[in-house]
Scaffold this active site. Sequence first.
Site, PDB file in Angstrom:
ATOM      1  N   HIS A   1       0.829  -1.209   0.000  1.00 36.64           N
ATOM      2  CA  HIS A   1       0.000   0.000   0.000  1.00 36.64           C
ATOM      3  C   HIS A   1       0.859   1.253   0.000  1.00 36.64           C
ATOM      4  O   HIS A   1       2.050   1.216   0.307  1.00 36.64           O
ATOM      5  CB  HIS A   1      -0.933   0.023   1.222  1.00 36.64           C
ATOM      6  CG  HIS A   1      -0.195   0.144   2.522  1.00 36.64           C
ATOM      7  ND1 HIS A   1       0.514  -0.894   3.079  1.00 36.64           N
ATOM      8  CD2 HIS A   1      -0.039   1.191   3.373  1.00 36.64           C
ATOM      9  CE1 HIS A   1       1.057  -0.503   4.220  1.00 36.64           C
ATOM     10  NE2 HIS A   1       0.746   0.762   4.417  1.00 36.64           N
TER      11      HIS A   1
ATOM     12  N   ASP B   1       0.543   4.836   1.974  1.00 36.00           N
ATOM     13  CA  ASP B   1      -0.217   5.243   3.156  1.00 36.00           C
ATOM     14  C   ASP B   1      -1.383   6.169   2.793  1.00 36.00           C
ATOM     15  O   ASP B   1      -1.205   7.164   2.087  1.00 36.00           O
ATOM     16  CB  ASP B   1       0.689   5.972   4.161  1.00 36.00           C
ATOM     17  CG  ASP B   1       1.614   5.001   4.886  1.00 36.00           C
ATOM     18  OD1 ASP B   1       1.256   3.824   5.038  1.00 36.00           O
ATOM     19  OD2 ASP B   1       2.717   5.441   5.291  1.00 36.00           O
TER      20      ASP B   1
ATOM     21  N   HIS C   1       4.675   0.178   0.144  1.00 28.55           N
ATOM     22  CA  HIS C   1       5.395  -0.656   1.110  1.00 28.55           C
ATOM     23  C   HIS C   1       4.483  -1.737   1.662  1.00 28.55           C
ATOM     24  O   HIS C   1       3.245  -1.679   1.509  1.00 28.55           O
ATOM     25  CB  HIS C   1       6.009   0.182   2.224  1.00 28.55           C
ATOM     26  CG  HIS C   1       5.030   1.042   2.955  1.00 28.55           C
ATOM     27  ND1 HIS C   1       4.543   2.224   2.454  1.00 28.55           N
ATOM     28  CD2 HIS C   1       4.433   0.880   4.155  1.00 28.55           C
ATOM     29  CE1 HIS C   1       3.698   2.759   3.300  1.00 28.55           C
ATOM     30  NE2 HIS C   1       3.607   1.963   4.354  1.00 28.55           N
TER      31      HIS C   1
ATOM     32  N   ARG D   1       5.191   5.853  13.919  1.00 30.15           N
ATOM     33  CA  ARG D   1       5.129   6.537  12.613  1.00 30.15           C
ATOM     34  C   ARG D   1       4.541   7.940  12.737  1.00 30.15           C
ATOM     35  O   ARG D   1       3.567   8.144  13.467  1.00 30.15           O
ATOM     36  CB  ARG D   1       4.249   5.719  11.650  1.00 30.15           C
ATOM     37  CG  ARG D   1       4.341   6.192  10.208  1.00 30.15           C
ATOM     38  CD  ARG D   1       3.461   5.356   9.295  1.00 30.15           C
ATOM     39  NE  ARG D   1       2.161   5.971   9.124  1.00 30.15           N
ATOM     40  CZ  ARG D   1       1.111   5.373   8.563  1.00 30.15           C
ATOM     41  NH1 ARG D   1       1.209   4.127   8.129  1.00 30.15           N
ATOM     42  NH2 ARG D   1      -0.033   6.007   8.442  1.00 30.15           N
TER      43      ARG D   1
HETATM   44  C1  SIN Z   1       3.177   1.060   7.578  1.00 30.33           C
HETATM   45  O1  SIN Z   1       2.448   0.479   6.775  1.00 30.33           O
HETATM   46  O2  SIN Z   1       3.250   2.282   7.636  1.00 30.33           O
HETATM   47  C2  SIN Z   1       4.025   0.253   8.520  1.00 30.33           C
HETATM   48  C3  SIN Z   1       4.866  -0.737   7.847  1.00 30.33           C
HETATM   49  C4  SIN Z   1       5.420  -1.718   8.821  1.00 30.33           C
HETATM   50  O3  SIN Z   1       4.852  -1.953   9.903  1.00 30.33           O
HETATM   51  O4  SIN Z   1       6.450  -2.319   8.488  1.00 30.33           O
END
Ligand code: SIN
Length: 282
Positions: free
Chosen positions: A103, A105, A258, A273
């Site tokens: 995805h 974000d 990611h 985050r």
């Molecule tokens: C995310 O999707 O922002 C986090 C990715 C992760 O937990 O590795």
Amino acid sequence: MSIEVTPIPDSFAAMVSGIEISGNAAPEDVARTRQALLDHGVIVIRGQQFDDHQHVAFSRLFGEIELHTQKAWLLPDLPEILALNNRGERGTKPIMNGGAYWHSDVSYKARPPIGSLLHGIEVPPEGGDTLYADMCGAYEALSDEMKARLAGLRATHSYVQRYEAMSADDPERPQLTAQQLAEVPAVSHPVVRTNPESGRKALYINEGFTVAIEGLPQHEGRALLDELFTHSTDERFRYRHRWQAGDLVIWDNRTTMHCATAYDRRHARNLHRTTIVGDVPV
Ligand code: SIN
């Protein structure tokens, strides 16, 4: 300290060293870091010691911070931080499987974030990596015929279907309230977007939230999306980040996707985050 940008072999990402992670980072260092982010899409700053307040203050040097729709994951005393913590902390709900699908974000909002800054605090001994895909590289590698087919197409992005699918795998995931649901109606974005800062084009579809191609029969849109997902997650466009505590990974959310990989859930995994407000994709 002086900033060094070192490409990570066999990938599109880069290591950046020599920047202070705090609100006091020198403006010229922030400018070089931003440029590295534009050039590489994903940058890794390793072995840092900084707290949540410094993380937030550093993030603000890149833009205004956006708060996630699901408030149960935000630190109650510092809601700018989304706690991707499988144990929960300070009253946040645990996240067992957050981001475990390709995805970009928050692409389900009309103004998706320009980027995120993810701080590794506690990481499992094995697995729980984050894979990144270079969506500029993926776009550029398409045939001219496919580029012509995609020009002008738009796709629908939605949070709700994904949220429900993830809830089935994580009984702790809180339900979205009526107000939260109202914040996330399905939205339309171009299938190919241009990064306004670099002028580079990127594929802007993702498995997580892109549910249909507008104007195409459902099965045809589905087949096109599946073809693009397979293409863009090919090994040649990927970087795999193996977390160490103290890492800060920053990505350009306009030009990358990611996906978190599986890990043994008996181990703690805690990443914090921040997410930077973006603009309407064009
Ligand atoms: C995310 O999707 O922002 C986090 C990715 C992760 O937990 O590795």
